[in-house]
Design a protein around this motif. Structure first.
Motif, PDB file in Angstrom:
ATOM      1  N   LEU A 186       0.851  -1.182   0.000  1.00 44.06           N
ATOM      2  CA  LEU A 186       0.000   0.000   0.000  1.00 44.06           C
ATOM      3  C   LEU A 186       0.885   1.229   0.000  1.00 44.06           C
ATOM      4  O   LEU A 186       1.804   1.335   0.825  1.00 44.06           O
ATOM      5  CB  LEU A 186      -0.898  -0.014   1.239  1.00 44.06           C
ATOM      6  N   THR A 187       0.635   2.153  -0.914  1.00 42.97           N
ATOM      7  CA  THR A 187       1.373   3.410  -0.968  1.00 42.97           C
ATOM      8  C   THR A 187       0.481   4.535  -0.483  1.00 42.97           C
ATOM      9  O   THR A 187      -0.666   4.661  -0.919  1.00 42.97           O
ATOM     10  CB  THR A 187       1.849   3.703  -2.400  1.00 42.97           C
ATOM     11  N   ASP A 292       5.136  10.384   3.636  1.00 35.11           N
ATOM     12  CA  ASP A 292       4.525   9.364   2.792  1.00 35.11           C
ATOM     13  C   ASP A 292       5.087   8.004   3.200  1.00 35.11           C
ATOM     14  O   ASP A 292       6.222   7.884   3.662  1.00 35.11           O
ATOM     15  CB  ASP A 292       4.735   9.638   1.304  1.00 35.11           C
ATOM     16  N   PHE A 293       4.257   6.970   3.060  1.00 37.22           N
ATOM     17  CA  PHE A 293       4.578   5.628   3.541  1.00 37.22           C
ATOM     18  C   PHE A 293       4.409   4.613   2.419  1.00 37.22           C
ATOM     19  O   PHE A 293       3.602   4.796   1.502  1.00 37.22           O
ATOM     20  CB  PHE A 293       3.635   5.223   4.685  1.00 37.22           C
ATOM     21  N   LYS A 294       5.166   3.544   2.537  1.00 33.23           N
ATOM     22  CA  LYS A 294       4.902   2.345   1.750  1.00 33.23           C
ATOM     23  C   LYS A 294       4.790   1.189   2.734  1.00 33.23           C
ATOM     24  O   LYS A 294       5.718   0.920   3.508  1.00 33.23           O
ATOM     25  CB  LYS A 294       6.000   2.073   0.726  1.00 33.23           C
ATOM     26  N   VAL A 295       3.643   0.532   2.727  1.00 35.26           N
ATOM     27  CA  VAL A 295       3.337  -0.498   3.705  1.00 35.26           C
ATOM     28  C   VAL A 295       3.311  -1.857   3.017  1.00 35.26           C
ATOM     29  O   VAL A 295       2.651  -2.040   1.996  1.00 35.26           O
ATOM     30  CB  VAL A 295       1.966  -0.236   4.368  1.00 35.26           C
ATOM     31  N   ILE A 372      -4.901   3.765   7.881  1.00 33.02           N
ATOM     32  CA  ILE A 372      -5.145   3.366   6.488  1.00 33.02           C
ATOM     33  C   ILE A 372      -4.638   1.948   6.249  1.00 33.02           C
ATOM     34  O   ILE A 372      -5.288   1.141   5.567  1.00 33.02           O
ATOM     35  CB  ILE A 372      -4.462   4.350   5.524  1.00 33.02           C
ATOM     36  N   ALA A 373      -3.478   1.620   6.816  1.00 32.96           N
ATOM     37  CA  ALA A 373      -2.939   0.262   6.665  1.00 32.96           C
ATOM     38  C   ALA A 373      -3.881  -0.759   7.282  1.00 32.96           C
ATOM     39  O   ALA A 373      -4.142  -1.824   6.698  1.00 32.96           O
ATOM     40  CB  ALA A 373      -1.555   0.175   7.305  1.00 32.96           C
ATOM     41  N   LEU A 763      -6.422   0.311  -4.113  1.00 35.78           N
ATOM     42  CA  LEU A 763      -6.342   1.736  -4.446  1.00 35.78           C
ATOM     43  C   LEU A 763      -5.365   2.434  -3.512  1.00 35.78           C
ATOM     44  O   LEU A 763      -5.516   2.392  -2.293  1.00 35.78           O
ATOM     45  CB  LEU A 763      -7.730   2.369  -4.334  1.00 35.78           C
ATOM     46  N   ASP A 764      -4.356   3.071  -4.091  1.00 30.88           N
ATOM     47  CA  ASP A 764      -3.375   3.805  -3.303  1.00 30.88           C
ATOM     48  C   ASP A 764      -3.830   5.251  -3.102  1.00 30.88           C
ATOM     49  O   ASP A 764      -4.749   5.745  -3.768  1.00 30.88           O
ATOM     50  CB  ASP A 764      -2.009   3.786  -3.993  1.00 30.88           C
ATOM     51  N   ALA A 765      -3.160   5.933  -2.197  1.00 31.40           N
ATOM     52  CA  ALA A 765      -3.460   7.338  -1.913  1.00 31.40           C
ATOM     53  C   ALA A 765      -2.258   8.215  -2.271  1.00 31.40           C
ATOM     54  O   ALA A 765      -1.117   7.773  -2.097  1.00 31.40           O
ATOM     55  CB  ALA A 765      -3.807   7.502  -0.430  1.00 31.40           C
ATOM     56  N   PRO A 766      -2.510   9.426  -2.788  1.00 33.71           N
ATOM     57  CA  PRO A 766      -3.821  10.039  -2.952  1.00 33.71           C
ATOM     58  C   PRO A 766      -4.545   9.494  -4.182  1.00 33.71           C
ATOM     59  O   PRO A 766      -3.926   9.259  -5.229  1.00 33.71           O
ATOM     60  CB  PRO A 766      -3.493  11.525  -3.127  1.00 33.71           C
TER      61      PRO A 766
END
Length: 791
Positions: A186-187, A292-295, A372-373, A763-766
């Motif tokens: 997830l981004t 910003d994160f990448k999970v 969100i994660a 679906l990633d954000a934004p």
């Protein structure tokens, strides 16, 4: 609650009921000033005679050694008084808020992001200083630049903060035994603070080395301490003051320090007052953003949607220095469970150094990214099992007994998530509307509708335990008027209003009798930042402590003079009732003064029960949790990616709200800010590390037309805080921002209709129109492949 106080100092002063209605409904203390334009911000203050203006000269490279700097043309420009470089700093060339010693005020030999200040021009006019900085000639030796999370991980980038692991149980065997399991990534994008008032500071030198600062800062004491360090002064020679900010959102917790330090340095070296105010473009290029994160995640679960095990890594782009990235990534882990119990769990953080702006505090402070994660896991399980996501949520919420321990081993004693979600689902008719939207989608070719009901469980307290303290100073004057000062800062959220309400309520005074004054380190020292949603909790209790000291003295005096028991003395709207007699507050104050009894008190408060051990990943970092839920309905155009938020219903837990109007306003604004972050606000850097979205022309915050067409916000009723907070209220600054997550999941629900809701759209954000179109095309291609295989 009646307008009387039964005793001068109640056992804890915190009865679980609301303030008296006239006080509870008090309007914002600066409302009239705001709407008439008479509220003074730092750039509105009268300018001292001979005021100088400071403008920074910025790096044009993301990562480079400085070979040479030629500032001759800069110095030669008429109107330039002085040019500041690292060599001019008499104290420490360091502004790290966490003592990491990795954030020089002015770069000396190395630049680590585009926009890093290298020098600063001090001139008689701001326009002259702006022209002058462009005359500098700097030669660089470029070095490899790491700009994003993927590059940082691939190149073994350094971390700006120690990794943290939170674990309970044994996650790997639990995953192996799970009937079903899945994994994914997830981004989550960052976000610009976009406060209306940019970074600004005014410094005025005094006698004997004194320096007085007016700084748009959420953390006056930290600004004081860093200015003192840069100037080589003891703290008592530096005073920081702030009456109000034009917005902060976390962007002025640590990022305000650079402006203040440079303004103070210019004032100190020239002996004249100096002001530094950043243009919007420079502000956005210099200052940090939301991380910003990448999970990466893996989850094991049952066919019935029960979560059995979760393994998750949350990697963040932190920028060139530590700043507050460690606490932010920690809090992301604290909230990666959101409202759900994971029997076996392991969370890991990775705070990666990159050659970009040093990301910093932002409303929610990592918590929204963790939430969100957690919600992605719910969405994945719902699609895999064919269940309604709401039912998956309700099956996995925290309960009691064995289902009440978090991954960091704190017991959740007050979970009401199932109650909040169930109430909201009934109020907004979620299940009927969900079926109606599915019926619509089954026949619509170009428009698809989606709906999602998402909860929030948000921990309240600073995870840095020592910040959970506050001070206040209350003066009662002989005419019966009261002046209040406390360590919190006002950035539009209504904190000062709530402090006035507390004093009014305790003394039973009208609004015009109580005045809040500017926050200043000269009155309340060693303050914590106004952050972590703790402003009213901490400062309210400190104000109450100060007021109760004064009331105690007044009651003791009256009891002795009138020969009545203290319990027969009460402060009422009519005056102070002493036995059968009513004495005006002013008259009693006058008599207390003539009896030589102090009418001033310094209050203090520290949050009880909390502890945290980062080495073991265990403790009770939060005093309590705030809860809520949002149901969002959207319409998505499959051809363009454009979308509208058709309706939002929010039920939020504010405990016994101190001021419902202010709290509802905070919830509305927080939701819009959260929805904007996840839909329209996109940060873009080019391959050279230059921020391309550095102005309103290229960065889109939500406009009035982006608000929900139907917007219903309700406070949860009959839900006083179980913990002894100020009048049993709950924090309301950061938690409601997470309600914007419902919009992201409603958009995902709309896209899922393309595959008959059989698979997670991921679906990633934004979720900008471009991202939505890419996701739509990916799902459509998946459907085509599936249909082709079936044929």
């Amino acid at each position: 609650m009646s307008d009387t106080i039964a005793s001068p100092v109640a056992p804890d002063g915190l009865s679980p009921s609301a303030l008296a209605e006239p006080t509870r409904n008090m309007k914002h203390e600066s409302a009239v000033l705001h709407v008439t334009g008479r509220a003074l911000y730092i750039d509105d203050l009268p300018e001292p005679k001979g005021l100088l203006h400071v403008v920074p000269g910025l790096s044009e490279k993301a990562h480079a050694r400085i070979v040479s700097i030629d500032l001759a043309a800069v110095r030669a420009l008429p109107g330039v008084v002085r040019v500041l470089t690292a060599q001019d700093i008499p104290g420490e060339n360091q502004t790290s808020p966490v003592h990491a010693n990795d954030e020089p005020l002015l770069a000396q030999d190395l630049v680590q992001h585009v926009g890093q200040p290298i020098f600063a021009v001090v001139a008689t006019e701001r326009a002259i200083a702006r022209r002058a900085v462009k005359l500098a000639r700097i030669v660089y030796e470029e070095l490899p630049a790491i700009l994003d999370i993927d590059s940082a991980k691939a190149n073994g980038s350094a971390v700006v903060w120690r990794p943290l692991t939170m674990a309970r149980g044994d996650v790997e065997p639990a995953l192996a035994k799970a009937p079903r399991r899945l994994q994914g990534t997830l981004t989550i994008g960052g976000q610009e603070h976009f406060y209306l008032e940019g970074q600004v500071a005014l410094a005025q030198p005094g006698e004997a080395g004194e320096m007085r600062l007016w700084s748009s800062t959420q953390h006056p004491s930290e600004t004081q301490h860093l200015v003192a360090s840069v100037l080589g002064l003891p703290h008592h020679l530096v005073t920081t003051e702030i009456r109000r900010m034009g917005g902060g959102f976390g962007g002025k917790e640590s990022q305000a320090n650079g402006c203040a330090c440079l303004a103070a340095l210019a004032a100190s070296l020239t002996g004249q007052a100096a002001k530094m105010r950043l243009d919007r473009d420079d502000d956005m290029v210099i200052t940090g953003k939301r991380h910003d994160f990448k999970v990466s995640y893996e989850v094991g679960f049952t066919d019935q949607g029960d979560i059995l095990a979760v393994d998750m890594e949350l990697a963040a782009r932190c920028g060139w220095s530590a700043d507050l990235s460690g606490p932010v990534t920690d809090r992301a882990l604290f909230h990666a469970d959101n409202a759900y119990f994971y029997p076996d769990v392991r969370f890991r953080s990775l705070a990666l150094k990159t050659n970009t702006q040093s990301n910093t505090a932002f409303r929610g402070f990592g918590g929204p990214q963790g939430i969100i994660a957690a919600e992605r896991l719910i969405e994945e399980i719902a699609h895999a099992t064919g269940m309604d996501p709401l039912d998956v949520r309700l099956r996995n919420v925290y309960g009691t007994g064995e289902r009440d321990v978090t991954p960091y081993h704190m017991v959740v004693e007050d979970s009401i998530t199932d109650l909040v979600m169930t109430q909201l689902a009934e109020r907004c008719d979620y299940r009927r509307r969900r079926q109606a939207l599915r019926d619509f989608n089954s026949t619509s070719r170009t428009l698809r509708k989606g709906i999602a009901l998402v909860p929030v469980k948000f921990g309240i307290s600073f995870t840095a335990t020592h910040y959970n303290q506050a001070g206040a100073l209350v003066h009662v004057y002989t005419d019966g008027s009261v002046q209040v000062n406390h360590g919190g800062t006002e950035m539009g959220q209504g904190l000062h209003t709530k402090m006035v309400q507390i004093v009014r309520h305790e003394f039973a005074l009208p609004a015009e009798s109580v005045r809040i004054t500017a926050t200043t380190t000269g009155k309340v020292p060693n303050t914590s930042a106004t952050a972590a949603s703790s402003g009213a909790d901490l400062n309210g209790m400190a104000v109450l402590d100060a007021v109760n000291q004064i009331k105690g003295r007044m009651v003791a005096f009256a009891a002795e003079k009138w020969q009545v028991p203290p319990e027969q003395i009460a402060f009422t709207q009519e005056g102070v009732r002493i036995g059968d007699e009513i004495v005006s507050f002013r008259d009693l104050v006058w008599q207390v003064y003539f009896a030589r009894i102090s009418l001033s008190a310094s209050g203090f408060y520290k949050t009880p029960k909390i502890s945290w051990d980062a080495a073991t990943g265990r403790g009770r970092p939060f005093y309590y949790f705030a809860y809520g839920a949002a149901c969002a309905e959207v319409t998505l155009d499959l051809l363009t990616g454009e979308n509208t938020i058709d309706r939002v219903d929010i039920l939020h837990d504010a405990g016994e709200s101190l001021n419902p109007a202010i709290d509802i306003g905070q919830i509305e604004g927080a939701f819009v800010q959260g929805a904007g972050w996840l839909t329209t606000e996109e940060l873009v850097w080019d391959g050279q590390g230059r921020l391309r979205t550095h102005a309103p022309s290229t960065y889109k915050i939500p406009a009035c037309s982006d608000r929900p067409r139907i917007f219903n916000v309700t406070l949860l009723e009959d839900a006083p805080n179980r913990e002894a907070t100020i009048y049993r209220s709950k924090a309301v600054g950061e938690p409601p921002l997470c309600h914007g997550v419902a919009v992201l999941h409603a958009l995902s629900d709309a896209i899922a209709s393309l595959d008959a809701y059989r698979s997670c759209p991921s679906l990633d954000a934004p979720a900008t129109p471009e991202t939505l179109l890419r996701t739509i095309m990916r799902v459509q291609e998946r459907v085509r492949r599936s249909d082709g295989a079936s044929a």
